[in-house]
Design a protein around this motif. Sequence first.
Motif, mmCIF file in Angstrom:
data_model
loop_
_atom_site.group_PDB
_atom_site.id
_atom_site.type_symbol
_atom_site.label_atom_id
_atom_site.label_comp_id
_atom_site.label_asym_id
_atom_site.label_seq_id
_atom_site.Cartn_x
_atom_site.Cartn_y
_atom_site.Cartn_z
ATOM 1 N N ARG A 5 31.320 -5.086 73.972
ATOM 2 C CA ARG A 5 31.078 -5.606 72.633
ATOM 3 C C ARG A 5 32.133 -6.649 72.272
ATOM 4 O O ARG A 5 33.323 -6.454 72.484
ATOM 5 N N ARG A 6 31.674 -7.756 71.714
ATOM 6 C CA ARG A 6 32.597 -8.808 71.312
ATOM 7 C C ARG A 6 33.238 -8.449 69.976
ATOM 8 O O ARG A 6 32.562 -8.023 69.042
ATOM 9 N N VAL A 7 34.534 -8.610 69.894
ATOM 10 C CA VAL A 7 35.274 -8.362 68.658
ATOM 11 C C VAL A 7 35.601 -9.704 68.025
ATOM 12 O O VAL A 7 36.205 -10.569 68.666
ATOM 13 N N GLU A 8 35.189 -9.884 66.782
ATOM 14 C CA GLU A 8 35.453 -11.149 66.088
ATOM 15 C C GLU A 8 36.863 -11.132 65.517
ATOM 16 O O GLU A 8 37.304 -10.144 64.929
ATOM 17 N N ARG A 9 37.551 -12.256 65.688
ATOM 18 C CA ARG A 9 38.918 -12.363 65.156
ATOM 19 C C ARG A 9 38.887 -13.012 63.776
ATOM 20 O O ARG A 9 38.380 -14.125 63.589
ATOM 21 N N VAL A 10 39.457 -12.315 62.805
ATOM 22 C CA VAL A 10 39.612 -12.820 61.439
ATOM 23 C C VAL A 10 41.096 -13.083 61.215
ATOM 24 O O VAL A 10 41.923 -12.189 61.398
ATOM 25 N N ALA A 33 35.166 -1.570 59.759
ATOM 26 C CA ALA A 33 33.853 -1.918 60.324
ATOM 27 C C ALA A 33 33.715 -1.490 61.784
ATOM 28 O O ALA A 33 33.181 -2.236 62.615
ATOM 29 N N ASP A 34 34.210 -0.299 62.112
ATOM 30 C CA ASP A 34 33.974 0.318 63.423
ATOM 31 C C ASP A 34 34.412 -0.550 64.595
ATOM 32 O O ASP A 34 33.760 -0.594 65.649
ATOM 33 N N CYS A 168 33.481 -10.311 51.683
ATOM 34 C CA CYS A 168 33.754 -9.704 52.990
ATOM 35 C C CYS A 168 32.645 -8.737 53.390
ATOM 36 O O CYS A 168 32.232 -8.687 54.558
ATOM 37 N N LEU A 169 32.137 -7.962 52.438
ATOM 38 C CA LEU A 169 31.000 -7.085 52.733
ATOM 39 C C LEU A 169 29.763 -7.898 53.091
ATOM 40 O O LEU A 169 28.981 -7.507 53.978
ATOM 41 N N HIS A 170 29.585 -9.022 52.432
ATOM 42 C CA HIS A 170 28.456 -9.902 52.764
ATOM 43 C C HIS A 170 28.566 -10.385 54.209
ATOM 44 O O HIS A 170 27.558 -10.446 54.928
ATOM 45 N N ILE A 171 29.759 -10.703 54.649
ATOM 46 C CA ILE A 171 29.954 -11.155 56.025
ATOM 47 C C ILE A 171 29.625 -10.036 57.006
ATOM 48 O O ILE A 171 28.950 -10.249 58.021
ATOM 49 N N VAL A 172 30.092 -8.820 56.722
ATOM 50 C CA VAL A 172 29.760 -7.683 57.580
ATOM 51 C C VAL A 172 28.248 -7.490 57.630
ATOM 52 O O VAL A 172 27.667 -7.266 58.703
ATOM 53 N N ARG A 173 27.607 -7.594 56.498
ATOM 54 C CA ARG A 173 26.148 -7.410 56.436
ATOM 55 C C ARG A 173 25.430 -8.494 57.228
ATOM 56 O O ARG A 173 24.470 -8.226 57.957
ATOM 57 N N THR A 174 25.882 -9.735 57.090
ATOM 58 C CA THR A 174 25.281 -10.844 57.816
ATOM 59 C C THR A 174 25.464 -10.676 59.325
ATOM 60 O O THR A 174 24.547 -10.915 60.104
ATOM 61 N N ASP A 175 26.651 -10.249 59.725
ATOM 62 C CA ASP A 175 26.957 -10.122 61.153
ATOM 63 C C ASP A 175 26.313 -8.902 61.796
ATOM 64 O O ASP A 175 25.874 -8.955 62.949
ATOM 65 N N TYR A 310 13.531 -12.479 58.983
ATOM 66 C CA TYR A 310 14.669 -11.639 58.581
ATOM 67 C C TYR A 310 14.736 -10.393 59.452
ATOM 68 O O TYR A 310 15.808 -10.004 59.924
ATOM 69 N N ARG A 311 13.607 -9.772 59.681
ATOM 70 C CA ARG A 311 13.578 -8.551 60.503
ATOM 71 C C ARG A 311 14.060 -8.837 61.931
ATOM 72 O O ARG A 311 14.832 -8.073 62.486
ATOM 73 N N ARG A 312 13.600 -9.920 62.506
ATOM 74 C CA ARG A 312 14.029 -10.250 63.875
ATOM 75 C C ARG A 312 15.537 -10.409 63.948
ATOM 76 O O ARG A 312 16.173 -9.923 64.879
ATOM 77 N N THR A 313 16.101 -11.079 62.971
ATOM 78 C CA THR A 313 17.542 -11.338 62.977
ATOM 79 C C THR A 313 18.347 -10.064 62.770
ATOM 80 O O THR A 313 19.264 -9.768 63.525
ATOM 81 N N PHE A 314 18.002 -9.286 61.737
ATOM 82 C CA PHE A 314 18.860 -8.188 61.333
ATOM 83 C C PHE A 314 18.573 -6.889 62.059
ATOM 84 O O PHE A 314 19.474 -6.068 62.214
ATOM 85 N N GLN A 315 17.377 -6.695 62.540
ATOM 86 C CA GLN A 315 17.169 -5.503 63.384
ATOM 87 C C GLN A 315 17.902 -5.683 64.702
ATOM 88 O O GLN A 315 18.448 -4.739 65.238
ATOM 89 N N THR A 316 17.960 -6.911 65.213
ATOM 90 C CA THR A 316 18.740 -7.170 66.433
ATOM 91 C C THR A 316 20.206 -6.917 66.193
ATOM 92 O O THR A 316 20.894 -6.286 66.989
ATOM 93 N N ALA A 317 20.724 -7.403 65.032
ATOM 94 C CA ALA A 317 22.141 -7.199 64.723
ATOM 95 C C ALA A 317 22.463 -5.728 64.546
ATOM 96 O O ALA A 317 23.490 -5.236 65.010
ATOM 97 N N ALA A 318 21.575 -5.005 63.863
ATOM 98 C CA ALA A 318 21.843 -3.601 63.563
ATOM 99 C C ALA A 318 21.787 -2.740 64.816
ATOM 100 O O ALA A 318 22.501 -1.757 64.945
ATOM 101 N N ARG A 319 20.906 -3.117 65.764
ATOM 102 C CA ARG A 319 20.694 -2.262 66.920
ATOM 103 C C ARG A 319 21.551 -2.654 68.107
ATOM 104 O O ARG A 319 21.624 -1.935 69.088
#
Length: 319
Positions: A5-10, A33-34, A168-175, A310-319
């Motif tokens: 898993r890639r870890v994003e650097r902030v 964020a785990d 910041c929560l919006h960014i987590v949700r988007t990612d 939206y489903r294609r993008t976020f179901q992929t991110a969530a799973r």
Amino acid sequence: MSAQRRVERVVVLALEGVYPFELGIPSRIFGAADGHYEVLTCSVDGRPVPSNADFTIGVEHGPEVLATADTVVVASMAAAHIPTELSAEVAAALALIRPDARIVSICTAAFVLAAAGLLDGRRATTHWQVTEAFQRLHPDVDVDPDVLFVEDGRILTSAGAASGVDVCLHIVRTDHGSELANAVARRCVVPPFRDGGQAQYIEHPVPEQGAASTAATRAWALERLGDPLALADLAGHARMSLRTFARRFHDEVGLSPGRWLIQQRVARARHLLESSDLSVDQIAGEVGFATGASLRQHLHAAIGVSPQAYRRTFQTAAR
């Protein structure tokens, strides 16, 4: 064997006069964020930074880490330290940021991004108390004083103090999807999504003494989003006249009851698109839109995409 898993650097940039609370927001939110994010804090010269409080903040890194950042967050500073022009040190530090990096400002740090030319021609926000001064100083920026944060391409600007949590929560949700963002919000004991914008804090910071709140009615409505709720239903639950309820609701939330209901229904629909395999028509019924076409219209108006996209993008991110 699954891919690593890639870890994003902030990387969080602390400037002179920084508010300690806002400086700590990215570490607190992204750190919950785990393991999806690594958070580093730097200054423009690697030396300790005088804060707005009665202490100086030591940092572990200099500006060189900005060149390694996927996301850069500039924390807000006290009014006396808001720049009209960038110092050579700050300009040099910002120049290290990669062109593809996401850049976030909290509160008054929008002045730093604007002074660097990063907000020219973009929509942005900052703390409501300084939006007029901001607009005078930076006329090429489209300032929205009423929202909690603005996302314009790779640049995100947020309003005062705690709106840093919202962005910041919006960014987590988007990612990574709403499931992780909601989990982070629970761990930090903050709402995953706040209603309305800055308007609710400008005119009426607290309810009038003795005034009834609409909070209980909002909670009641959230449990019944699938029902055809009208203004009369909400006012009746709150035991107020239509006029009194509508005025008090707007004072507390910053939105009309009808607009707030649409916002909540869209938010619930987004969650179901991410977390379920229900059809668009089924989700529309679950959240109180009359038809799938109505859901498509409101979702597109809110975020500019169709339910399927939206489903294609976020179901992929969530799973």
